[in-house]
Design a protein around this motif. Structure first.
Motif, PDB file in Angstrom:
ATOM      1  N   GLU A 180      -5.403   0.059  -4.919  1.00 36.58           N
ATOM      2  CA  GLU A 180      -6.415   0.640  -5.826  1.00 36.58           C
ATOM      3  C   GLU A 180      -6.771   0.978  -6.706  1.00 36.58           C
ATOM      4  N   LEU A 181      -6.073   2.170  -6.768  1.00 33.24           N
ATOM      5  CA  LEU A 181      -5.144   2.951  -8.001  1.00 33.24           C
ATOM      6  C   LEU A 181      -4.439   1.598  -9.048  1.00 33.24           C
ATOM      7  N   LEU A 182      -4.012   0.287  -8.817  1.00 38.68           N
ATOM      8  CA  LEU A 182      -3.620   0.096  -9.644  1.00 38.68           C
ATOM      9  C   LEU A 182      -4.557  -0.750 -10.514  1.00 38.68           C
ATOM     10  N   TRP A 183      -5.767  -1.193  -8.942  1.00 35.27           N
ATOM     11  CA  TRP A 183      -6.968  -1.945 -10.241  1.00 35.27           C
ATOM     12  C   TRP A 183      -7.911  -1.006 -10.653  1.00 35.27           C
ATOM     13  N   LYS A 184      -8.359   0.331 -10.634  1.00 36.34           N
ATOM     14  CA  LYS A 184      -8.805   1.394 -11.590  1.00 36.34           C
ATOM     15  C   LYS A 184      -7.758   1.114 -12.693  1.00 36.34           C
ATOM     16  N   HIS A 185      -6.365   1.352 -12.902  1.00 37.93           N
ATOM     17  CA  HIS A 185      -5.245   1.578 -14.251  1.00 37.93           C
ATOM     18  C   HIS A 185      -5.588   0.436 -15.004  1.00 37.93           C
ATOM     19  N   ARG A 186      -5.805  -1.068 -14.191  1.00 37.37           N
ATOM     20  CA  ARG A 186      -5.690  -1.979 -14.971  1.00 37.37           C
ATOM     21  C   ARG A 186      -7.244  -2.473 -16.138  1.00 37.37           C
ATOM     22  N   ALA A 187      -7.962  -1.720 -14.978  1.00 31.50           N
ATOM     23  CA  ALA A 187      -9.626  -1.333 -15.729  1.00 31.50           C
ATOM     24  C   ALA A 187      -9.426  -0.174 -16.865  1.00 31.50           C
ATOM     25  N   GLU A 188      -8.973   0.599 -16.964  1.00 36.72           N
ATOM     26  CA  GLU A 188      -9.042   1.338 -18.395  1.00 36.72           C
ATOM     27  C   GLU A 188      -8.258   0.937 -18.819  1.00 36.72           C
ATOM     28  N   ALA A 189      -7.013   0.474 -18.979  1.00 36.66           N
ATOM     29  CA  ALA A 189      -6.360  -0.417 -19.586  1.00 36.66           C
ATOM     30  C   ALA A 189      -6.936  -1.149 -21.243  1.00 36.66           C
TER      31      ALA A 189
END
Length: 176
Positions: free
Chosen positions: A92-101
């Motif tokens: 979940e955190l990985l997807w949040k970071h990707r979306a933010e990037a």
């Protein structure tokens, strides 16, 4: 009142000759000196006994040590809980970071890898100058603190007429 009654007026050495009084006094002083030396020896042994010193320090600071142990145990439990939570929510955190990037790349295509805002040059220059000043001041204060803690080194005076700056190495003449 006779002279004998005068001598036995409550003194420890009453009724003894001068030699006996001196011997008794010397024996008493010798015994006191031996007791003092034994006590000093016992104190020296205790002062140099690491186990005794640690035991004494633990007994004296038992409450503080228990509190510090409790805090350390609490921090360990919180750290383990956080790492467990992070492992469970890694995806979940990985997807949040990707979306933010992706959002950052869409808004500022020239700053894809950076999260920092572009600051004006004078502000950046001022920030760097303040950082340089603070770090120089901190290193000077640390150097003075270390020099005040260390004993002054004995310096040999340089021979007259041959003063050099910088590092000094002992040089020996070359032998053929």
């Amino acid at each position: 009142m006779s002279e004998q009654d005068n001598k036995s007026g409550g003194h420890i050495t009453a009724g003894m000759g001068d030699r006996e009084q001196v011997e008794k006094t010397a024996d008493r002083l010798r015994d006191e000196l031996l007791l003092t030396l034994e006590e000093l020896d016992r104190r020296r042994e205790r002062a140099l006994d690491v186990k005794f010193q640690v035991r004494k320090a633990v007994e004296k600071n038992r409450d503080v040590l228990i509190q510090a142990g409790g805090v350390a145990l609490g921090l360990a439990v919180v750290g383990m809980g956080y790492s467990w939570w992070r492992a469970r929510h890694r995806e979940e955190l990985l997807w949040k970071h990707r979306a933010e990037a992706v959002r950052r790349a869409w808004e500022h295509p020239d700053r894809v890898a950076s999260r920092a805002e572009d600051r004006p040059v004078p502000i950046e220059l001022g920030r760097k100058l303040v950082f340089i000043f603070v770090s120089t001041l901190a290193s000077a204060m640390a150097r003075r603190a270390v020099q005040s803690l260390l004993p002054p080194a004995e310096q040999t005076p340089a021979p007259e007429g041959r003063k050099r700056l910088g590092l000094r190495f002992l040089q020996t003449p070359a032998h053929a």
